[in-house]
Design a protein around this motif. Structure first.
Motif, short mmCIF file in Angstrom:
data_model
loop_
_atom_site.label_atom_id
_atom_site.label_comp_id
_atom_site.label_asym_id
_atom_site.label_seq_id
_atom_site.Cartn_x
_atom_site.Cartn_y
_atom_site.Cartn_z
N LYS A 118 14.36 168.29 106.56
CA LYS A 118 15.62 166.76 106.82
C LYS A 118 14.22 165.47 105.62
N ILE A 119 13.96 166.12 105.88
CA ILE A 119 12.92 164.79 105.61
C ILE A 119 12.00 165.25 104.93
N ASP A 120 11.67 164.92 103.50
CA ASP A 120 10.62 165.78 101.95
C ASP A 120 9.21 165.28 102.88
N PRO A 121 7.97 166.03 103.09
CA PRO A 121 6.82 165.61 104.09
C PRO A 121 5.78 164.99 103.58
N ASP A 122 6.08 164.86 102.18
CA ASP A 122 5.54 164.23 100.81
C ASP A 122 6.06 163.24 100.74
N GLN A 123 7.30 162.04 101.62
CA GLN A 123 7.65 161.30 101.17
C GLN A 123 7.24 160.32 102.69
N LEU A 124 6.34 161.12 103.81
CA LEU A 124 7.05 160.78 104.95
C LEU A 124 6.14 159.55 104.59
N PRO A 125 5.19 158.06 104.13
CA PRO A 125 5.15 157.47 104.59
C PRO A 125 5.90 155.98 103.92
N GLY A 126 6.93 157.03 103.53
CA GLY A 126 8.26 156.25 102.66
C GLY A 126 9.73 156.18 104.07
N THR A 127 8.92 155.82 105.86
CA THR A 127 9.90 156.35 106.92
C THR A 127 9.72 155.12 108.22
N VAL A 128 10.14 154.97 108.73
CA VAL A 128 9.95 153.63 109.21
C VAL A 128 10.94 153.78 110.58
N VAL A 129 10.46 153.61 111.67
CA VAL A 129 11.24 153.50 112.90
C VAL A 129 11.31 151.76 113.67
N VAL A 130 12.55 151.14 113.21
CA VAL A 130 12.22 149.99 114.10
C VAL A 130 12.37 149.94 115.68
N TYR A 131 12.02 149.85 116.48
CA TYR A 131 13.27 149.61 118.24
C TYR A 131 14.11 148.73 118.45
N MET A 132 14.08 148.48 118.22
CA MET A 132 14.92 146.93 118.45
C MET A 132 16.47 146.87 118.40
#
Length: 376
Positions: A306-320
Motif C-alpha cells: 500500500k505504501i512505497d517502502p522508499d517513501q517511509l520518511p514521507g509518513t506521519v501518524v498523529v494521535y489526536m
C-alpha cells in the motif's frame, strides 16, 4: 573525542520562545508544538504543506468520525477543497448525509454530553455526543434524498462518485434558493469537480433511503466495482503522469482501507507494476496494537504494497482527536501554502479508466502466470 551519544543529538534543540498571544496558528505549531502528539501534529502539518501539496501530487482524503455534524465540513473541509489541497475524497456515508443538513438550511445545536437521552428521545431530540438536533432534521433530509434519487438521471447503476456529484448539484440548487453559500461539502465538490466516494454505500441514511427507493421500483444501484476501479485509476493516473499519490487519512475505518487498497488493486489483483502510495498522513485516535485497520501504521502498510517502502520518511501518524487536529492543520496549510490549481478529477474519470483498462490488459498474462506459480 566524540561522545557515543552525539549521533542521537542532532535534532532541533528544545528552546521555544514564550507564547505571547500574538502568534498565528501556524507559528504556534512550528514554534511550540515540539514533542509528543503536538510534535507529531507539527510533523504532519509540515509534511502536508512541504511535500504532499507539491504540484505533482494528487491528494486523496479519507474521512471518518462525525466531522460534518460538528461543522467541520464548513470550517475545514470546504476551505481545503477550494484551495486545491484535496483532489478526491472517500468518506463515510454518514458524514455526507449530515453534510446535507446544512445545505437544506436545517439547524444543529451545541448541547451537553451529560443530557438525559430518555428525555431527549421523548422530546424528539437526537444527540451526537454534545450536538443536538430535532428529529425532523432527519425526516426532512430523508425526504430530500428520496425525492432527488427518484429523478430520471438516477435510474441506473452508477459509482458512488456519480451519485454524490448529482446529489451535490441538487444541494447546490437548494443552497442558492435559500440564499446560502459554502454550507455543503457535497455541493462544493460538485462545483469544483472533486469526486467523492463512499466505501460502504449502504451504511448510512443515504444508502437506507436509496434502499427504500428500490422497494418502490427504482433502478438506482450503487456500482461498487466501479468505485474500486475508478479509485485505482486515479492513483495509477497520478503515478503514470510523473506525479505522486498522497494519502491524507482523517480517522480510520473503511474509508482508510478503501483509499489504501487502491495500490493492492493495481499491483496484486490487476498485475500492474507499481510500488505504493508516496505520502501517508493519518490523524487518528486508534491504537496499532489491537490489530485493527484504523490503527495500522504506514510501516505495516508497506508489507501489503500500500505504501512505497522508499517513501517511509514521507509518513506521519498523529494521535489526536480530529475535532482538534483538522482545524489546526487546515489553518496551518492555508497560512503556509498558496492555493493549488484544481485538478477537477471528476470530469477526467473516463480517461483515467481507459488508462487502467489498457494497462490491465497488457499485464493480464503476467498476472495469470504469477497466480499459477503461486499455487506451487
Amino acid at each position: 573525542m566524540t561522545r557515543p551519544s552525539a549521533k542521537h543529538l542532532h535534532g532541533r534543540r528544545i528552546n521555544p520562545k514564550a507564547i505571547t498571544g500574538k502568534e498565528t496558528v501556524a507559528d504556534l505549531v512550528d514554534d511550540a508544538f515540539l514533542a509528543y502528539n503536538a510534535g507529531r501534529l507539527r510533523e504532519g502539518c509540515q509534511l502536508f504543506t512541504q511535500r504532499m501539496l507539491a504540484p505533482e501530487s494528487t491528494v486523496a482524503m479519507s474521512i471518518t468520525g462525525a466531522l460534518t455534524p460538528a461543522g467541520l465540513g464548513m470550517s475545514a473541509l470546504i476551505p481545503l477543497i477550494e484551495a486545491g489541497f484535496v483532489d478526491w475524497i472517500i468518506s463515510t456515508g454518514a458524514n455526507l448525509y449530515h453534510d446535507a443538513h446544512f445545505a437544506l438550511g436545517l439547524s444543529l445545536h451545541q448541547g451537553s454530553h451529560t443530557a438525559d437521552d430518555v428525555e431527549l428521545r421523548e422530546q424528539g431530540v437526537v444527540r451526537i455526543y454534545d450536538i443536538f438536533f430535532d428529529y425532523t432534521v432527519l425526516l426532512s433530509t430523508d425526504a430530500f434524498v428520496r425525492e432527488v434519487s427518484a429523478r430520471p438521471e438516477f435510474q441506473r447503476a452508477m459509482s458512488s462518485a456519480e451519485y454524490h456529484y448529482l446529489l451535490g448539484g441538487y444541494l447546490l440548487e437548494r443552497e442558492k434558493a435559500l440564499g446560502l453559500t459554502k454550507r455543503s461539502v457535497l455541493s462544493m465538490a460538485h462545483t469544483l469537480e472533486v469526486p467523492i466516494y463512499t466505501s460502504s454505500p449502504g451504511d448510512s441514511s443515504i444508502g437506507m433511503n436509496v434502499a427504500e427507493q428500490a422497494l418502490a421500483g427504482s433502478r438506482l444501484r450503487f456500482d461498487v466495482s466501479a468505485d474500486v476501479n475508478e479509485t485505482a485509476s486515479i492513483v495509477l493516473e497520478a503515478k503514470r503522469t510523473g506525479g505522486k499519490s498522497a494519502a491524507f487519512i482523517v480517522g480510520g475505518g473503511s474509508p482508510k482501507n478503501f483509499l489504501l487498497q487502491t495500490e493492492p488493486q493495481i499491483q496484486e489483483v490487476l498485475g500492474i507494476d507499481e510500488k505504493g502510495h508516496d505520502y501517508f498522513l493519518q490523524m487518528t485516535d486508534a491504537r496499532p496494537d489491537t490489530g485493527g485497520l484504523s490503527g495500522a501504521t504506514p510501516n505495516e502498510a508497506v508489507s501489503w504494497g500500500k505504501i512505497d517502502p522508499d517513501q517511509l520518511p514521507g509518513t506521519v501518524v498523529v494521535y489526536m482527536d480530529n475535532s482538534v487536529a483538522l482545524p489546526l492543520l487546515t489553518a496551518y496549510a492555508l497560512a503556509r501554502h498558496a492555493p493549488r490549481p484544481l485538478k477537477r478529477l471528476y470530469g477526467r474519470r473516463q480517461a483515467m479508466m481507459d488508462r487502467l483498462l489498457t494497462e490491465y490488459r497488457a499485464a493480464l498474462e503476467f498476472r495469470n502466470r504469477r497466480a499459477e506459480a503461486a499455487k506451487g
